[in-house]
Design a protein around this motif. Sequence first.
Motif, PDB file in Angstrom:
ATOM      1  N   THR A 453       0.824  -1.123   0.138  1.00 15.85           N
ATOM      2  CA  THR A 453      -0.017  -0.057  -0.179  1.00 15.85           C
ATOM      3  C   THR A 453       0.828   1.295   0.049  1.00 15.85           C
ATOM      4  OG1 THR A 453      -0.134   0.142   2.316  1.00 15.85           O
ATOM      5  CG2 THR A 453      -1.734  -1.221   1.433  1.00 15.85           C
ATOM      6  N   LEU A 454       0.430   2.269  -0.398  1.00 13.49           N
ATOM      7  CA  LEU A 454       1.131   3.677  -0.536  1.00 13.49           C
ATOM      8  C   LEU A 454       0.124   4.778  -0.296  1.00 13.49           C
ATOM      9  CD1 LEU A 454       3.634   5.349  -1.289  1.00 13.49           C
ATOM     10  CD2 LEU A 454       2.524   5.302  -3.769  1.00 13.49           C
ATOM     11  N   GLU A 455       0.445   5.602   0.368  1.00 16.00           N
ATOM     12  CA  GLU A 455      -0.395   6.690   0.575  1.00 16.00           C
ATOM     13  C   GLU A 455       0.812   8.167   0.490  1.00 16.00           C
ATOM     14  OE1 GLU A 455      -3.839   7.496   3.655  1.00 16.00           O
ATOM     15  OE2 GLU A 455      -2.292   8.875   4.388  1.00 16.00           O
ATOM     16  N   LEU A 456       0.384   8.905  -0.256  1.00 21.17           N
ATOM     17  CA  LEU A 456       1.281  10.056  -0.729  1.00 21.17           C
ATOM     18  C   LEU A 456       0.332  11.319  -0.181  1.00 21.17           C
ATOM     19  CD1 LEU A 456       3.795  10.878  -3.483  1.00 21.17           C
ATOM     20  CD2 LEU A 456       2.159  12.417  -2.885  1.00 21.17           C
ATOM     21  N   ARG A 457       0.789  12.244   0.400  1.00 21.82           N
ATOM     22  CA  ARG A 457       0.158  13.488   0.573  1.00 21.82           C
ATOM     23  C   ARG A 457       1.224  14.771   0.569  1.00 21.82           C
ATOM     24  NH1 ARG A 457      -4.395  13.348   3.773  1.00 21.82           N
ATOM     25  NH2 ARG A 457      -4.789  11.063   4.545  1.00 21.82           N
ATOM     26  N   SER A 458       0.726  15.652  -0.181  1.00 22.40           N
ATOM     27  CA  SER A 458       1.623  16.913  -0.396  1.00 22.40           C
ATOM     28  C   SER A 458       0.609  18.006  -0.542  1.00 22.40           C
ATOM     29  CB  SER A 458       2.231  16.955  -1.516  1.00 22.40           C
ATOM     30  OG  SER A 458       1.519  16.810  -2.805  1.00 22.40           O
ATOM     31  N   ASP A 459       1.097  19.178  -0.334  1.00 21.78           N
ATOM     32  CA  ASP A 459       0.282  20.539  -0.252  1.00 21.78           C
ATOM     33  C   ASP A 459       1.301  21.603  -1.186  1.00 21.78           C
ATOM     34  OD1 ASP A 459      -0.965  23.066   0.115  1.00 21.78           O
ATOM     35  OD2 ASP A 459      -1.425  22.532   2.284  1.00 21.78           O
ATOM     36  N   GLN A 468      -3.740   7.417  -3.068  1.00 15.28           N
ATOM     37  CA  GLN A 468      -3.781   5.930  -2.175  1.00 15.28           C
ATOM     38  C   GLN A 468      -3.648   4.923  -3.170  1.00 15.28           C
ATOM     39  OE1 GLN A 468      -7.326   7.291  -0.161  1.00 15.28           O
ATOM     40  NE2 GLN A 468      -6.031   7.156   1.655  1.00 15.28           N
ATOM     41  N   THR A 469      -2.615   4.069  -2.975  1.00 16.25           N
ATOM     42  CA  THR A 469      -2.723   2.973  -3.935  1.00 16.25           C
ATOM     43  C   THR A 469      -2.561   1.481  -3.214  1.00 16.25           C
ATOM     44  OG1 THR A 469      -1.384   4.401  -5.496  1.00 16.25           O
ATOM     45  CG2 THR A 469      -1.017   2.146  -5.827  1.00 16.25           C
TER      46      THR A 469
END
Length: 520
Positions: A453-459, A468-469
């Motif tokens: 699983t992958l969760e990537l957050r940016s602003d 979300q993968t």
Amino acid sequence: MYKLTFKNLAVGALALTLAPVLHAAEPTSTHSGNWWDPADEGWGVATLDQGNILGPYWFSYDEEGRPTWLMGVGMPQADGSFAGDLYRFNGHPLQQIDGPASTASQIVGTVKVSFPADPHTMQFSTTINGETVTRQMTRYDFGGKDVVCKGVAKATPSMTNYTDMWWEPSTTGWGINVIHLDDRIYGQWYTYEAPDKAVFLTLSLERQADGSYRGPVHRQNNGGRPFNSKAKTGSQPGAVEIGTASLIFLDGVRAEFDYVVGADEGHHVLQRFQFGNVANQCEVQPYNTNGGGGNTDGEECYPEYALNDTRTLRSNHSTNGVQGAPVDLTETVVGTATFNGHAGFRQTSTSSANGGAYANSYVGNGQGTIMSFGAEAIDTSGQVISTSKNDPTKVELSRFFKQGETVRVDFGVDSTSAAGQTREEILSTYRLVGKESVTTPAGSFTACKLEYTLELRSDIAGMQLLTQTSGFIWADPVFGMVKQHLVGTSKVTAYGTTTTTDHVDDQELLSASMAGGQRP
């Protein structure tokens, strides 16, 4: 708007490309330890690994057979070893030290320290006067126990295991390598004796009721094999007790050291010695565990990096149900490089979609691990358009996984481009489901099946990106990732509006040339 969209795609591509090697939710093991040759007692090597530099402290004998010590400065090499100059010192005798202790240093040769897959072995090579001698060393067994250390940003007062190198900054040039095993302290005391020659003494201290550690000081007898000798016998002259010493640890970073050696007495206030970009946080473990710089338990799922390794994969990608054209991705380890303070390899990634390089990844090898230091995004003209540095700077992935165990990964990526600076927070998990037979255009493999699983957050400029993968990765210990199936969503929120994009990514290995193996 085009620049923002392009940057998001570049960051996402880099994150997915690097995800299999960015694996450092917990501090990573270091190569700090104590090493000897059981068949040749009386000398040894203490290694202090502080991330971007490793200090091998070699306690041996001089040309007259007197106990002495030398120190190496080991810089990380692309093959996972450490290499650098080997120094010899003279200094004030221990009872005269009230300022800088060392009076002279001399480069006598070079040293290289290598760590094979077995965490209990080390290869120690020195080149002195043009002659290279390689010694096979064994991690010292303290009665069935060992002290295993992990790299942390800095030592803290709350630390309760005192294993480390300790020194007094006002009297530089000497120190004590402390090995803390439960209620005992073992130490190598690197100092000087008349006539201003380096000498190593040993400490064997036991915890007292008041919390201090006290015990005898020993000096090796003269008659050991000189450090520049190629012989393999003669370094067992025995030792004699010459005094007593005590260590009182005020907290995890400060200690008071007192000694009585013959008619001489001394008192010094010590602190942990940090010269690299990480400190050591240590704990006592059974000797037979795979500690000391790399876990080799479980199934081997990923190979080490090696120069000229090449893999080509075909990616089939769909967005919101619309199938894109297949894209061939080729990864090649093209050479050695230093990135963000770490020496390793540069791996280029090229894509058939744009006809040129689209990323440089900076990677390296540890003991039973592979590492990532960061990456660069490349445009179609070959220019670097974005530089991404990992936080922490060295992020490490074990090549071995235990079935059913879920590993959580949480790290940051700081990127710089013409559009400014951004940070991506990445959280991913791996779980080895088991071994499974898979067939790809490159051939058939009995591969590790990893649930991922992958969760990537940016602003970015007030726009929030959330990707979300989840899915599966199949990995081979010789050829790496041979297949993957990932599905997910990306949400961009801006000005109160959220846009959601669904995506599916399938990859298969087309061909590979790695570690002497060729597919198909």
